[in-house]
Design an enzyme around this catalytic site. Structure first.
Site, short mmCIF file in Angstrom:
data_model
loop_
_atom_site.label_atom_id
_atom_site.label_comp_id
_atom_site.label_asym_id
_atom_site.label_seq_id
_atom_site.Cartn_x
_atom_site.Cartn_y
_atom_site.Cartn_z
N CYS A 76 0.85 -1.59 -0.59
CA CYS A 76 0.16 -0.23 0.17
C CYS A 76 0.74 1.16 -0.12
CB CYS A 76 -0.84 -0.23 1.36
SG CYS A 76 -1.96 1.64 0.43
N HIS A 141 -2.65 0.52 8.72
CA HIS A 141 -3.36 0.52 7.80
C HIS A 141 -4.84 0.04 8.01
CE1 HIS A 141 -4.24 -0.71 3.14
NE2 HIS A 141 -3.87 -1.89 3.96
N HIS A 192 -6.27 2.01 2.94
CA HIS A 192 -5.90 2.54 3.33
C HIS A 192 -7.35 3.91 4.20
CE1 HIS A 192 -2.07 3.67 6.36
NE2 HIS A 192 -2.79 5.28 6.34
N HIS A 194 -7.79 6.65 4.47
CA HIS A 194 -7.60 8.00 4.89
C HIS A 194 -8.69 9.04 3.12
CE1 HIS A 194 -7.89 5.79 0.26
NE2 HIS A 194 -8.26 7.09 -0.86
#
Length: 392
Positions: A76, A141, A192, A194
């Site tokens: 990632c 994560h 992830h 975000h």
């Protein structure tokens, strides 16, 4: 929640893009960590094309076809850099970090040659100048926004407000849009936790429509449209989901999505940057409560854990004038919604919604408000105070 000071530092990635760390401790040195990747100089070929039938701009960003798509967890690009595992974040850890998107829909760059009018009289185009940023909420994560502590959520609020002010001051930006897409059903390509921030060079259609509606309301009544909507929903009461000293959340009477919440500050402001300390503190707590409530809307019997609810969290802010001044008539608010209408069932935008932009909702807003209200952790804690320590 104790309000924390946030420490901001800025660095550069290997291809020249800006990266900004929002740390909860001073002097971390993260911005000074070098990006060791051999990246070519950053460039973008976005273009805006005008649709005269709808009086709207459409963004053409063909270069995004090659962006990273659902990599395995150990690859990632939003994780911190660890050893030889290099990522978009050079530091080995971070609290909250913002950086320019490597595959942006909008970015300042040399524009491709424009066809002459004689060659293509149907085409009106201009460079897709603007800015697209990624906001990583945590270095973990496997987490989600709902897993954040109130202190970390407060840091995210600070980052949103700071970027709103900085991007809104640019002469090429007409609107700043922070948002989060969560879930593969929404189209998320990186797992992830975000969000993103788009700095548009034009006012998006949804904001344009709200601005025009507010202008008409002011001309007809002398009052503010956003203030009236909030006051009317509070008086009705039936669709209120939760209220605090500074914020109120409700399902709108004409909700488009099966489960949708609007979160408004009780003291109207135009942008996140205008929120005062008390508003920001309560926002962090209330927003967490709403996101966690959404996470428990659709339990799957027999599996022991609730599946993640796909959602979009969209901040509606005022358009900004060329001098960076936001429209004071606009009322900042959050729209939080999911396209899941029942366990295992999604709300598809089919012929009426996609073809005509005429919405059909499958769930009564009053029923949705009741379900969301009872799903909130704060409501459960109030009903069972002895269990409050077990709440996240």
């Amino acid at each position: 929640m104790r309000t924390r000071q946030v420490f901001r530092s800025t660095g550069r990635l290997a291809d020249g893009r800006e990266i900004i760390y929002y740390d909860e401790s001073p002097d971390t040195g993260r911005a000074e960590v070098a990006d060791r990747r051999p990246l070519p100089p950053f460039s973008s070929g976005s273009q805006l094309r005008y649709d005269p039938l709808l009086d709207e701009w459409v963004t053409l960003a063909a270069h995004r076809q090659n962006r990273t798509f659902l990599p395995p967890p150990d690859e990632c690009p939003l994780d911190p850099t660890r050893g030889d595992r290099l990522s978009e974040i050079p530091a080995g850890d971070y609290d909250v970090v913002v950086f320019e998107n490597r595959f942006p829909s909008l970015a300042p760059a040399p524009a491709p040659p424009e066809p002459a009018a004689d060659d293509d009289p149907a085409l009106t185009a201009r460079p897709g100048a603007g800015r697209c940023e990624v906001v990583c909420f945590t270095s973990d994560h496997s987490a989600s926004f709902g897993d954040l502590s109130p202190e970390r959520a407060r840091t995210v609020v600070e980052a949103w407000a700071d970027r709103t002010e900085a991007l809104g001051a640019r002469s090429d930006v007409a609107h700043v849009y922070p948002f989060e897409n969560r879930g593969i059903e929404i189209g998320v390509t990186l797992q992830h936790p975000h969000g993103q921030i788009y700095a548009y060079p034009f006012v998006p259609p949804r904001i344009e429509a709200m601005t025009e509606a507010a202008r008409k309301h002011r001309a007809a009544t002398g009052g503010n449209l956003f203030d009236r909507v909030v006051a009317d929903e509070r008086r009705a009461g039936t669709r209120i989901v939760t209220e605090g000293e500074h914020w109120t959340a409700f399902v709108p009477a004409a909700a488009r999505w099966p489960y949708e919440v609007r979160l408004f500050p009780l003291r109207r402001v135009s942008t996140l940057a205008e929120l005062d300390t008390a508003q920001r503190d309560e926002l962090a707590r209330m927003y967490l409560d709403l996101v966690r409530g959404f996470d428990t809307l659709f339990p799957q019997p027999g599996e022991g854990t609730d599946p993640p609810t796909p959602y979009i969290a969209a901040w509606h802010q005022a358009p900004v004038a060329p001098d960076g001044t936001p429209d004071g008539e606009f009322g900042l608010h959050l729209q939080l919604f999911t396209l899941r209408r029942a366990p295992g069932k999604l709300k598809y935008l089919a012929g009426s919604e996609s073809g005509m932009a005429a919405w059909i909702n499958d769930v009564a807003p009053e029923d949705a408000a009741e379900r969301i209200r009872t799903a909130l952790p704060s409501q459960a804690a109030a009903a069972h105070p002895t269990d409050s320590k077990e709440q996240r």
